[in-house]
Write a protein that holds these residues in place. Sequence first.
Motif, short mmCIF file in Angstrom:
data_model
loop_
_atom_site.label_atom_id
_atom_site.label_comp_id
_atom_site.label_asym_id
_atom_site.label_seq_id
_atom_site.Cartn_x
_atom_site.Cartn_y
_atom_site.Cartn_z
N VAL A 17 5.96 8.03 -6.23
CA VAL A 17 6.17 7.37 -4.94
C VAL A 17 7.64 7.52 -4.56
CG1 VAL A 17 6.04 5.19 -3.67
CG2 VAL A 17 4.34 5.73 -5.45
N TYR A 18 7.87 8.17 -3.42
CA TYR A 18 9.24 8.42 -2.97
C TYR A 18 9.77 7.29 -2.12
CZ TYR A 18 9.52 12.99 -4.96
OH TYR A 18 9.59 14.00 -5.88
N ASP A 19 11.06 7.04 -2.28
CA ASP A 19 11.79 6.04 -1.51
C ASP A 19 12.40 6.76 -0.31
OD1 ASP A 19 13.53 4.19 -0.43
OD2 ASP A 19 14.50 3.71 -2.33
N LEU A 20 11.81 6.59 0.87
CA LEU A 20 12.28 7.31 2.05
C LEU A 20 13.70 6.96 2.43
CD1 LEU A 20 9.12 7.37 4.33
CD2 LEU A 20 10.13 9.25 3.04
N ASP A 21 14.14 5.74 2.14
CA ASP A 21 15.50 5.36 2.50
C ASP A 21 16.53 6.22 1.77
OD1 ASP A 21 14.77 3.39 4.33
OD2 ASP A 21 14.53 1.91 2.74
N THR A 22 16.26 6.59 0.53
CA THR A 22 17.19 7.46 -0.19
C THR A 22 16.80 8.92 -0.04
OG1 THR A 22 15.99 7.21 -2.28
CG2 THR A 22 17.81 5.69 -1.86
N PHE A 23 15.50 9.18 0.08
CA PHE A 23 15.01 10.55 0.24
C PHE A 23 15.62 11.17 1.50
CE2 PHE A 23 11.51 13.66 1.06
CZ PHE A 23 11.58 14.34 -0.12
N ASP A 64 0.83 -1.19 0.00
CA ASP A 64 0.00 0.00 0.00
C ASP A 64 0.87 1.24 0.00
OD1 ASP A 64 -2.38 -1.49 0.13
OD2 ASP A 64 -2.32 -1.53 2.32
N ILE A 65 0.30 2.32 -0.52
CA ILE A 65 0.95 3.62 -0.61
C ILE A 65 0.05 4.63 0.08
CG2 ILE A 65 1.71 5.46 -2.19
CD1 ILE A 65 3.40 2.92 -2.40
N LEU A 66 0.64 5.52 0.88
CA LEU A 66 -0.11 6.65 1.42
C LEU A 66 0.12 7.82 0.47
CD1 LEU A 66 -1.79 8.06 3.60
CD2 LEU A 66 0.37 8.67 4.71
N ALA A 67 -0.96 8.29 -0.15
CA ALA A 67 -0.89 9.42 -1.07
C ALA A 67 -1.15 10.71 -0.29
CB ALA A 67 -1.91 9.26 -2.19
N ALA A 95 1.27 21.56 -2.13
CA ALA A 95 1.09 22.60 -3.15
C ALA A 95 0.32 22.09 -4.37
CB ALA A 95 2.43 23.19 -3.55
N GLY A 96 -0.71 21.31 -4.13
CA GLY A 96 -1.56 20.83 -5.21
C GLY A 96 -1.03 19.65 -5.99
N GLN A 97 0.17 19.17 -5.67
CA GLN A 97 0.75 18.01 -6.36
C GLN A 97 0.65 16.79 -5.46
OE1 GLN A 97 2.06 18.04 -9.61
NE2 GLN A 97 1.07 20.04 -9.56
N ARG A 98 0.37 15.64 -6.06
CA ARG A 98 0.26 14.39 -5.29
C ARG A 98 1.57 13.63 -5.30
NH1 ARG A 98 -4.59 11.06 -7.54
NH2 ARG A 98 -3.44 11.58 -9.40
N TYR A 99 1.88 13.07 -4.14
CA TYR A 99 3.06 12.24 -3.95
C TYR A 99 2.64 11.05 -3.08
CZ TYR A 99 5.26 16.65 -5.25
OH TYR A 99 5.61 17.80 -5.90
N GLY A 100 3.55 10.10 -2.92
CA GLY A 100 3.24 8.96 -2.06
C GLY A 100 4.48 8.42 -1.39
N VAL A 101 4.25 7.71 -0.29
CA VAL A 101 5.30 6.99 0.42
C VAL A 101 4.74 5.62 0.78
CG1 VAL A 101 6.50 9.01 1.34
CG2 VAL A 101 4.64 7.98 2.66
#
Length: 159
Positions: A135-141, A11-14, A18-24
């Motif tokens: 979808v961002y990779d928190l380990d590298t982010f 699962d991804i949390l979206a 600033a009006g743009q969608r991202y996920g982790v």
Amino acid sequence: MRPAEIQENGDILAFEVAGQRYGVLLAQVVEVLRGVTVAKLLKAPPAIEGIVNLRGTIVPVLDIRTRFGLPRKDVEPADRMIVVRAGRRHAILRVDRTVSIIAVGADIFDKGKAASSRSGHIKGTMKLPDGLLVVYDLDTFLSVIDAEMFDWASAEAKA
């Protein structure tokens, strides 16, 4: 499931900034909180917005807007704070709002890197009916440099 991997039934949390969608990855989300006042730290690195006392634990708040090249914004009651875990480190991402939890299917997740200067931080993209979700990779982010800044912020808060 290992936290940094997206599997077909993960699962991804979206969320929106600033009006743009991202996920982790939902596996890396500890909890979602309402926006609270962030204690500013003198001489803090630009990537650190400040700290929050989360039930007795000092947790650094990452200035995600700076990471995305957006102007800073004061905390509003409608904001959400996503408490995340990357390895043994906890951090808070302050976002405008959380959107939904999305089940990942092989048909909508593309593990290829998106064409972006930040592509090293991207786990992949999701093809949704109303557009793409990065979808961002928190380990590298939350890179080694960020880890040092988080350690600095936590040490300063305890001093």
